[in-house]
Scaffold this motif. Sequence first.
Motif, PDB file in Angstrom:
ATOM      1  N   MET A 299     100.871 -65.416  -5.588  1.00  0.00           N
ATOM      2  CA  MET A 299     100.205 -65.510  -4.283  1.00  0.00           C
ATOM      3  C   MET A 299      99.143 -66.603  -4.270  1.00  0.00           C
ATOM      4  O   MET A 299      98.466 -66.828  -3.276  1.00  0.00           O
ATOM      5  CB  MET A 299      99.563 -64.165  -3.906  1.00  0.00           C
ATOM      6  CG  MET A 299     100.557 -63.050  -3.618  1.00  0.00           C
ATOM      7  SD  MET A 299     101.765 -63.480  -2.357  1.00  0.00           S
ATOM      8  CE  MET A 299     103.139 -64.004  -3.339  1.00  0.00           C
ATOM      9  N   GLU A 300      98.979 -67.238  -5.444  1.00  0.00           N
ATOM     10  CA  GLU A 300      98.047 -68.371  -5.580  1.00  0.00           C
ATOM     11  C   GLU A 300      96.629 -67.974  -5.206  1.00  0.00           C
ATOM     12  O   GLU A 300      95.913 -68.725  -4.538  1.00  0.00           O
ATOM     13  CB  GLU A 300      98.554 -69.556  -4.753  1.00  0.00           C
ATOM     14  CG  GLU A 300      99.941 -70.024  -5.195  1.00  0.00           C
ATOM     15  CD  GLU A 300     100.597 -70.992  -4.219  1.00  0.00           C
ATOM     16  OE1 GLU A 300      99.878 -71.755  -3.576  1.00  0.00           O
ATOM     17  OE2 GLU A 300     101.847 -70.944  -4.095  1.00  0.00           O
ATOM     18  N   LEU A 301      96.241 -66.770  -5.649  1.00  0.00           N
ATOM     19  CA  LEU A 301      94.903 -66.264  -5.349  1.00  0.00           C
ATOM     20  C   LEU A 301      93.998 -66.406  -6.570  1.00  0.00           C
ATOM     21  O   LEU A 301      94.485 -66.435  -7.708  1.00  0.00           O
ATOM     22  CB  LEU A 301      94.984 -64.785  -4.962  1.00  0.00           C
ATOM     23  CG  LEU A 301      95.754 -64.489  -3.673  1.00  0.00           C
ATOM     24  CD1 LEU A 301      95.960 -62.979  -3.510  1.00  0.00           C
ATOM     25  CD2 LEU A 301      95.016 -65.068  -2.466  1.00  0.00           C
ATOM     26  N   SER A 302      92.703 -66.503  -6.330  1.00  0.00           N
ATOM     27  CA  SER A 302      91.760 -66.440  -7.446  1.00  0.00           C
ATOM     28  C   SER A 302      91.246 -65.005  -7.541  1.00  0.00           C
ATOM     29  O   SER A 302      90.954 -64.371  -6.532  1.00  0.00           O
ATOM     30  CB  SER A 302      90.613 -67.429  -7.245  1.00  0.00           C
ATOM     31  OG  SER A 302      90.000 -67.233  -5.994  1.00  0.00           O
ATOM     32  N   TYR A 303      91.177 -64.533  -8.752  1.00  0.00           N
ATOM     33  CA  TYR A 303      90.815 -63.127  -8.945  1.00  0.00           C
ATOM     34  C   TYR A 303      90.194 -62.931 -10.320  1.00  0.00           C
ATOM     35  O   TYR A 303      90.241 -63.818 -11.180  1.00  0.00           O
ATOM     36  CB  TYR A 303      92.056 -62.236  -8.808  1.00  0.00           C
ATOM     37  CG  TYR A 303      93.152 -62.539  -9.823  1.00  0.00           C
ATOM     38  CD1 TYR A 303      94.100 -63.530  -9.600  1.00  0.00           C
ATOM     39  CD2 TYR A 303      93.246 -61.804 -11.010  1.00  0.00           C
ATOM     40  CE1 TYR A 303      95.100 -63.806 -10.528  1.00  0.00           C
ATOM     41  CE2 TYR A 303      94.254 -62.062 -11.941  1.00  0.00           C
ATOM     42  CZ  TYR A 303      95.172 -63.073 -11.694  1.00  0.00           C
ATOM     43  OH  TYR A 303      96.155 -63.347 -12.611  1.00  0.00           O
ATOM     44  N   ARG A 304      89.623 -61.763 -10.505  1.00  0.00           N
ATOM     45  CA  ARG A 304      89.129 -61.412 -11.835  1.00  0.00           C
ATOM     46  C   ARG A 304      89.707 -60.060 -12.226  1.00  0.00           C
ATOM     47  O   ARG A 304      90.097 -59.252 -11.368  1.00  0.00           O
ATOM     48  CB  ARG A 304      87.601 -61.377 -11.856  1.00  0.00           C
ATOM     49  CG  ARG A 304      87.018 -60.239 -11.052  1.00  0.00           C
ATOM     50  CD  ARG A 304      85.496 -60.223 -11.130  1.00  0.00           C
ATOM     51  NE  ARG A 304      84.976 -59.066 -10.395  1.00  0.00           N
ATOM     52  CZ  ARG A 304      83.685 -58.861 -10.166  1.00  0.00           C
ATOM     53  NH1 ARG A 304      82.785 -59.737 -10.590  1.00  0.00           N
ATOM     54  NH2 ARG A 304      83.284 -57.782  -9.524  1.00  0.00           N
ATOM     55  N   VAL A 305      89.779 -59.835 -13.529  1.00  0.00           N
ATOM     56  CA  VAL A 305      90.300 -58.578 -14.059  1.00  0.00           C
ATOM     57  C   VAL A 305      89.146 -57.819 -14.679  1.00  0.00           C
ATOM     58  O   VAL A 305      88.411 -58.379 -15.492  1.00  0.00           O
ATOM     59  CB  VAL A 305      91.370 -58.839 -15.138  1.00  0.00           C
ATOM     60  CG1 VAL A 305      91.956 -57.517 -15.626  1.00  0.00           C
ATOM     61  CG2 VAL A 305      92.456 -59.757 -14.596  1.00  0.00           C
ATOM     62  N   ILE A 306      88.990 -56.556 -14.278  1.00  0.00           N
ATOM     63  CA  ILE A 306      87.898 -55.784 -14.866  1.00  0.00           C
ATOM     64  C   ILE A 306      88.414 -54.520 -15.558  1.00  0.00           C
ATOM     65  O   ILE A 306      89.438 -53.948 -15.188  1.00  0.00           O
ATOM     66  CB  ILE A 306      86.833 -55.383 -13.815  1.00  0.00           C
ATOM     67  CG1 ILE A 306      87.399 -54.395 -12.787  1.00  0.00           C
ATOM     68  CG2 ILE A 306      86.269 -56.616 -13.120  1.00  0.00           C
ATOM     69  CD1 ILE A 306      86.322 -53.782 -11.907  1.00  0.00           C
TER      70      ILE A 306
END
Length: 424
Positions: free
Chosen positions: A312-319
């Motif tokens: 989806m070409e999104l910026s995200y973080r994993v927590i």
Amino acid sequence: MIDIRTLREDPDRVRASQQARGEDPALVDAVLEADRRHRHDLTEFERLRAEQKTVGKQVAQASGEEKSALLAEVKDTAARVKELDRSQAEAAQERERLLRRIGNLVIEGVPAGGEEDFRVLDTVGQPRDFTADGFEPRDHLQLGELLGAIDMARGAKVSGSRFYFLTGPGARLETALLTLALQRAHEAGFVQLGVPTLVGEEAMAGAGFLDAHADEVYRLEADGLYLTGTSEVALAGYHADEILDLTDGPRRYVASSTCYRREAGAHGKDTRGIIRVHQFQKVEMFVYCRLEDAETEHERLLAWERGMLDAMELSYRVIDVAAGDLGGPAARKYDCEGWVPTQGRYRELTSTSNCTDYQARRLGARERDPNRSGTRPVATLNGTLATTRWLVALLENHQRADGSVRVPAALQPLLGAEVIAPRE
RNA sequence: GGAGGCGUCGCCUAGUCUGGUCUAUGGCGCCCGCCUGCUAAGCGGGUUUGGGGCUACAACCCCAUCGAGGGUUCAAAUCCCUCCGCCUCCGCCA
């Protein structure tokens, strides 16, 4: 539900887990007390019951005076047996009630503490810099209205607040997203299921949604049914009370369903747009596997989620969600949070939980024990592959100065368009 | 909505009327062993699940479990009540 034997043999481990969650460790002692009472009365009951059965057989053989004598003797025993059965059952029920309030044993490495104590495992991409792009970003609802994709007003007209219509390109974008998620799951070997979203009390309680989340659940009083807030409920119930054969590896299921949530404690929160709504679509993965494979499987689920977010070409973080924010059944939970430009923060887009054997024990999902005779609970895990909320991130992050929205390459074939343009 | 039937330890099935001999019958499947060039057949044994005791989480002993929950009884698969599920017929409606 945790294993009563673990609690008996290693109560300190359970206390430590409770502590990490910020829950009451004294619950452990209350369970142990009820357990002692139960076992005492049960032993006594079984002893007397055996005696009663023996005499009962003699009664069947005897006749005349001998019979009446035996009857007189055993009548007393019968009353005692009944009494003990009652107190035994009562203690067992009390033990069960208390035991259910104890959350799953938290996996080593999970950060202790509450909602704010999560650990960031990874950050992907950069929050988009709209200053550099030279325009002020519109929020997802402005975009949705501009594009003819979201209609909140008519949602409220028909159903009230937190309801909406997806219209034209909005509805098509959602369908494309869900379809892609299902396709990818299929390619990864998941078995797709069409599931009930209206379930009985047993299924709802088994999945663990009538404990802490009871207020969140829509209940149909007239029929004794519940609307599910996630297809996890149906997927967890699918193999309830079954003995599974996992020798060929984990059973992986995926389902797309409508999800219903009351959002009872969320007054005034996220009232704008479709971030927090009473009804939405979700593609959910669900896995039954062996306990010793659960942590590896959890990493796999996370990887599938990330693959979808990348597409989806999104910026995200994993927590790595902190112990106090896990919810009862989860022993560890990873959330992927997508960047929402107009809020200037990350919002949950996926969530994957390793419930180890906690949920399975309550559901009665077991397998043959490879180490000894009998059965043992399997492990269950779940994870999100797409939800309606993703539209928020897609619209806001891929918007352009003219109000049009770029469609990620992976969705273009499904949508049949590279761009969603504002209505004339 | 109305009437009736059914639910037994993986599957099929006996038992329910007439409560105790049910420690639930038999077949199929499955597992172990014997026999055997191999396979099949044959023969013998085993095969629900949950819990407790004792323990090596073994063996053994015990309790519960015949859709679920109550009740009657010294005793319930069996009798009574409630609920759930499935099937058939009738009606109604797509």
